[in-house]
Design a protein around this motif. Sequence first.
Motif, PDB file in Angstrom:
ATOM      1  N   ILE A  28       8.516   2.670   2.022  1.00 18.36           N
ATOM      2  CA  ILE A  28       9.091   4.020   1.978  1.00 18.36           C
ATOM      3  C   ILE A  28       9.521   4.514   3.358  1.00 18.36           C
ATOM      4  CG2 ILE A  28       8.574   6.437   1.502  1.00 18.36           C
ATOM      5  CD1 ILE A  28       9.225   4.870  -0.967  1.00 18.36           C
ATOM      6  N   PRO A  29       8.656   4.508   4.397  1.00 21.63           N
ATOM      7  CA  PRO A  29       9.111   5.059   5.682  1.00 21.63           C
ATOM      8  C   PRO A  29      10.233   4.263   6.332  1.00 21.63           C
ATOM      9  CG  PRO A  29       6.949   4.051   5.912  1.00 21.63           C
ATOM     10  CD  PRO A  29       7.241   4.101   4.450  1.00 21.63           C
ATOM     11  N   PHE A  30      10.369   2.970   6.002  1.00 21.66           N
ATOM     12  CA  PHE A  30      11.410   2.164   6.634  1.00 21.66           C
ATOM     13  C   PHE A  30      12.633   2.006   5.738  1.00 21.66           C
ATOM     14  CE2 PHE A  30       7.800   1.176   9.202  1.00 21.66           C
ATOM     15  CZ  PHE A  30       8.315   0.959  10.467  1.00 21.66           C
ATOM     16  N   PRO A 107      13.316  11.363  11.687  1.00 23.50           N
ATOM     17  CA  PRO A 107      13.719  11.349  10.274  1.00 23.50           C
ATOM     18  C   PRO A 107      13.668   9.937   9.703  1.00 23.50           C
ATOM     19  CG  PRO A 107      15.653  11.528  11.661  1.00 23.50           C
ATOM     20  CD  PRO A 107      14.469  11.629  12.579  1.00 23.50           C
ATOM     21  N   LEU A 108      13.487   9.867   8.405  1.00 24.69           N
ATOM     22  CA  LEU A 108      13.477   8.580   7.716  1.00 24.69           C
ATOM     23  C   LEU A 108      14.919   8.167   7.413  1.00 24.69           C
ATOM     24  CD1 LEU A 108      10.514   9.156   5.241  1.00 24.69           C
ATOM     25  CD2 LEU A 108      10.457   8.215   7.552  1.00 24.69           C
ATOM     26  N   PRO A 109      15.214   6.864   7.377  1.00 25.83           N
ATOM     27  CA  PRO A 109      14.297   5.734   7.576  1.00 25.83           C
ATOM     28  C   PRO A 109      14.052   5.462   9.051  1.00 25.83           C
ATOM     29  CG  PRO A 109      16.484   4.925   7.094  1.00 25.83           C
ATOM     30  CD  PRO A 109      16.566   6.416   6.982  1.00 25.83           C
ATOM     31  N   LEU A 110      12.871   4.907   9.341  1.00 26.49           N
ATOM     32  CA  LEU A 110      12.506   4.637  10.725  1.00 26.49           C
ATOM     33  C   LEU A 110      13.241   3.445  11.304  1.00 26.49           C
ATOM     34  CD1 LEU A 110       8.636   5.209  10.498  1.00 26.49           C
ATOM     35  CD2 LEU A 110      10.395   6.807  11.278  1.00 26.49           C
ATOM     36  N   ALA A 156       0.576   8.143   4.321  1.00 22.92           N
ATOM     37  CA  ALA A 156       0.567   9.356   5.145  1.00 22.92           C
ATOM     38  C   ALA A 156       1.733   9.392   6.116  1.00 22.92           C
ATOM     39  CB  ALA A 156      -0.757   9.456   5.908  1.00 22.92           C
ATOM     40  N   TRP A 157       2.122   8.246   6.670  1.00 20.55           N
ATOM     41  CA  TRP A 157       3.240   8.203   7.618  1.00 20.55           C
ATOM     42  C   TRP A 157       4.572   7.946   6.913  1.00 20.55           C
ATOM     43  CZ3 TRP A 157      -1.425   8.141   9.773  1.00 20.55           C
ATOM     44  CH2 TRP A 157      -1.571   8.619  11.064  1.00 20.55           C
ATOM     45  N   GLY A 158       4.576   8.003   5.578  1.00 22.46           N
ATOM     46  CA  GLY A 158       5.789   7.773   4.813  1.00 22.46           C
ATOM     47  C   GLY A 158       6.475   9.058   4.428  1.00 22.46           C
ATOM     48  N   GLY A 159       7.226   9.000   3.334  1.00 21.45           N
ATOM     49  CA  GLY A 159       7.944  10.159   2.857  1.00 21.45           C
ATOM     50  C   GLY A 159       7.278  10.768   1.642  1.00 21.45           C
ATOM     51  N   ALA A 160       7.932  11.796   1.101  1.00 22.25           N
ATOM     52  CA  ALA A 160       7.355  12.497  -0.045  1.00 22.25           C
ATOM     53  C   ALA A 160       7.467  11.689  -1.333  1.00 22.25           C
ATOM     54  CB  ALA A 160       8.049  13.850  -0.226  1.00 22.25           C
ATOM     55  N   GLU A 161       8.336  10.685  -1.357  1.00 19.54           N
ATOM     56  CA  GLU A 161       8.484   9.873  -2.557  1.00 19.54           C
ATOM     57  C   GLU A 161       7.391   8.812  -2.616  1.00 19.54           C
ATOM     58  OE1 GLU A 161      12.350   8.245  -2.523  1.00 19.54           O
ATOM     59  OE2 GLU A 161      13.376  10.170  -2.736  1.00 19.54           O
ATOM     60  N   ALA A 162       7.043   8.405  -3.829  1.00 17.31           N
ATOM     61  CA  ALA A 162       6.025   7.382  -4.048  1.00 17.31           C
ATOM     62  C   ALA A 162       6.681   6.147  -4.646  1.00 17.31           C
ATOM     63  CB  ALA A 162       4.928   7.898  -4.970  1.00 17.31           C
ATOM     64  N   LEU A 163       6.240   4.979  -4.216  1.00 18.32           N
ATOM     65  CA  LEU A 163       6.787   3.713  -4.690  1.00 18.32           C
ATOM     66  C   LEU A 163       5.793   3.053  -5.643  1.00 18.32           C
ATOM     67  CD1 LEU A 163       8.978   1.518  -4.532  1.00 18.32           C
ATOM     68  CD2 LEU A 163       7.702   0.528  -2.613  1.00 18.32           C
ATOM     69  N   MET A 164       6.177   2.918  -6.892  1.00 17.38           N
ATOM     70  CA  MET A 164       5.351   2.263  -7.921  1.00 17.38           C
ATOM     71  C   MET A 164       3.899   2.749  -7.872  1.00 17.38           C
ATOM     72  SD  MET A 164       6.786  -1.660  -7.816  1.00 17.38           S
ATOM     73  CE  MET A 164       6.297  -1.889  -6.110  1.00 17.38           C
ATOM     74  N   PRO A 165       3.666   4.046  -8.024  1.00 17.16           N
ATOM     75  CA  PRO A 165       2.291   4.550  -7.888  1.00 17.16           C
ATOM     76  C   PRO A 165       1.353   3.999  -8.951  1.00 17.16           C
ATOM     77  CG  PRO A 165       3.733   6.244  -8.782  1.00 17.16           C
ATOM     78  CD  PRO A 165       4.616   5.111  -8.376  1.00 17.16           C
ATOM     79  N   ALA A 166       1.855   3.787 -10.166  1.00 10.36           N
ATOM     80  CA  ALA A 166       0.988   3.283 -11.232  1.00 10.36           C
ATOM     81  C   ALA A 166       0.498   1.883 -10.922  1.00 10.36           C
ATOM     82  CB  ALA A 166       1.737   3.309 -12.569  1.00 10.36           C
ATOM     83  N   MET A 237       2.642  15.602  -0.570  1.00  9.05           N
ATOM     84  CA  MET A 237       2.663  16.121   0.788  1.00  9.05           C
ATOM     85  C   MET A 237       2.149  15.047   1.730  1.00  9.05           C
ATOM     86  SD  MET A 237       0.846  19.479   2.474  1.00  9.05           S
ATOM     87  CE  MET A 237       2.052  20.574   1.739  1.00  9.05           C
ATOM     88  N   VAL A 238       2.883  14.780   2.777  1.00 10.89           N
ATOM     89  CA  VAL A 238       2.519  13.766   3.749  1.00 10.89           C
ATOM     90  C   VAL A 238       2.374  14.431   5.115  1.00 10.89           C
ATOM     91  CG1 VAL A 238       3.559  11.849   2.497  1.00 10.89           C
ATOM     92  CG2 VAL A 238       4.961  13.212   4.034  1.00 10.89           C
ATOM     93  N   LEU A 239       1.941  13.637   6.087  1.00 12.21           N
ATOM     94  CA  LEU A 239       1.651  14.203   7.402  1.00 12.21           C
ATOM     95  C   LEU A 239       2.889  14.778   8.078  1.00 12.21           C
ATOM     96  CD1 LEU A 239      -0.891  11.666   8.963  1.00 12.21           C
ATOM     97  CD2 LEU A 239      -1.329  13.954   8.075  1.00 12.21           C
TER      98      LEU A 239
END
Length: 756
Positions: A28-30, A107-110, A156-166, A237-239
């Motif tokens: 996510i962050p990259f 800003p993302l992406p890093l 925590a160092w990523g974005g507000a979106e989640a990748l395959m949380p399940a 919410m992330v850092l």
Amino acid sequence: MSSSLSGRWLYQALITVLLLIGAVPFIIPFGSTIGAVVAALGVVLGIGVGLVTARSSLSALPTLAVVAAVHVLLAPWLLPDVERGVAGVRQVLSATVTVWRDALTLPLPLTAFPTMTVLPWLTGLAAGVLATRAVAGAHLHLAGFAVLGEAAVGVAWGGAEALMPALVGAVLVAGVLGLWALSAQRGRRARVTQVLEDADSGVVTATRRGVTRAAAFLAVITLAVVAAAPAAPHTRMVLRDLFNPPLDLTEYATPLSLVRTLETELASTRLMAVSGLPDGARIRVAALDAYDGLSARISQNAADGAHFQHIGRGTPLVDDVAQEDSAAGGAKEAAVTFTLDGYTYPWVPTVAKTRSITPSGQRADVITDSLYYDTFSTTGIVTARLAAGDVLTEGVVVPAAPSDSELTRLSLAKVRLGTVENVPAAVEALARSLVGSESEPVNQIRALQQALRTGYYSDGTRSPSEPGHGAARLAAMVSADSLVGDDEQYAVLMMLMCRSLGIPARVVLGFQPATDGDAADVTGEDVSAWVEVAFEKVGWVGFDVTPDRDQVPQQQNARQVSNPEPQVLQPPLPMQDPAELPPAYEDDDNDGSEEDNDSGLPTPVIVSGAAVAGLLALLASILAAKALRRARRRRREGVDRALGAWEEVLDQARDLGRVTPVGATRREAAADLSTGFPRADLPRFARAIDAQVFAAGDPSTYDLNRIWESTDAITAVMASHRPRWRRAAARLSLRSLHHSAFGRRRQRPILRRTDS
């Protein structure tokens, strides 16, 4: 012994799989798999270091030294965004400390910034070493925490979106719990076997039952996590939401304050050369959507409002509304190059929907380090200011302008703009009278536009026209017999009238390169301001509201030319007998106390007139002394001129009855005075003064002019807090004059400023 060794390798294999799965959140962050790949590489090397140091029975400090050596020596050769050799070693050492902060503020992406892969690399390396040493020491609960810690850093160092949380969440939770359950079961079996000293006395059967129960328990937990994951929100919410403060725009004058300077003083000055600009395209400088009664500004308080972020190569610069513009038919893509000359302001020139900004030239690194961009207002700013010789190459998209028939079929876009306050009531009344009973937004906009374009244009050079767009200036403009102003006043007036009707509008400052007939060289004469309105599906649409520049107000002759009749010499009058005067009588009671005077007026009247004249002369001298003091301060050079502006504000407060504490700093004094003048925004003004005083080098003339313009507005607002009689008394007060003559000269410290 062999059973213990095999169990250890089983735990190590399970930990390795979980660590590799824990690297997935770094995608996510990259914005690509590079983050997860680098984290996995760090995990593998960390496991290798952990196995070697465990076999060598190294303690914590030697193990830490080995990890540091692997990190510093191998990272420059393995990480894709780090240089090779000694330069790479320096980058890695620096990023080891700064990447934790930079990854939250950039800003993302890093991937748009160098050395950012140090974050997943170092996290995977540390997690691999800690988990492996924990397994070797039979501390499996610590190994599980190392796995969870690695995944937590990626989240925590990523974005507000989640990748395959399940999937990721269920596997990590089930794996760590399974690891702990197996560890607890094997520990229980070892203790029971030791007590019974017989491994066949029902221990194996009990162990199998325990493993079966643990497996069933983990299966239930896994199914529960998988079932609940789709219902859980995929944003979080992330850092970076907590540690990413916005750029403080209060340190910069509103971009609209450039209009009068550019169109008068710099009308013939070459500001920049432009190449690759599509035909008919405009150059943008800033979009402003907030108004506080003093000036129009870029909002910073709206939920979807301006949020400037430091940008790098590859950072996407198009927001959702701009994407709608780009998706519209007829959009043109182009690469535009700006070569700056006389343009030395912080605001970055762009074109339409900018997708990328690449600085070049001798100051390319300086610009890159201080370049911020806001996708909502499509505005860029260089905190180090632009200078002659800077080159900016931008990838842009110029959308096709929709027709009125197309706009009629569209509804207004729902966007959150900055607050609009302290607007004169006459502005809204004028808007209501111009639109009448019309309810269609496009027709309302055209009615307002047509009414403004029938006014007169004046930049103050050929006919009287005050600069600025504060509430007093706009109120005087709409209450006059006819509208007179320049791009600055007309654009802000249009925005405020649209906003009063519920139309989402903002002011855009920029240049029309063909205004002077030369589209390649941009001069101050090309400055322009217009209004944009947000529509669904097509985004922001521009509207010109300023009258043509040759539509100037007619100069009326204030004096009629006379045509006198020729004079005829008249004959002399006949001689007349002298008139007989009545006899004069002397007043015996006259004791000579009253003397004759040539005017024929009584002496008390003369004395009273002289007293009134003296009083008026005294009052005039007080006003003249203050005006002379103000002019003297305004003519100062450098920092002294900025300090003079602050002294002027303090003198205004003193004349109005407010005195700052002795020895207080500017910000402390401003905070103390704010209780008496809440609408003057003195803390922001004090910060602006400090920025000029303590910055490296001498302040620019542009910044000092803006400081004194703010001083004029602030002193007027401070006086507005008092009744009319109190304002008149303040103008004639001697407090500030007495303090200037006897107090401030002794209290003012000597300020030395050095360039850094």
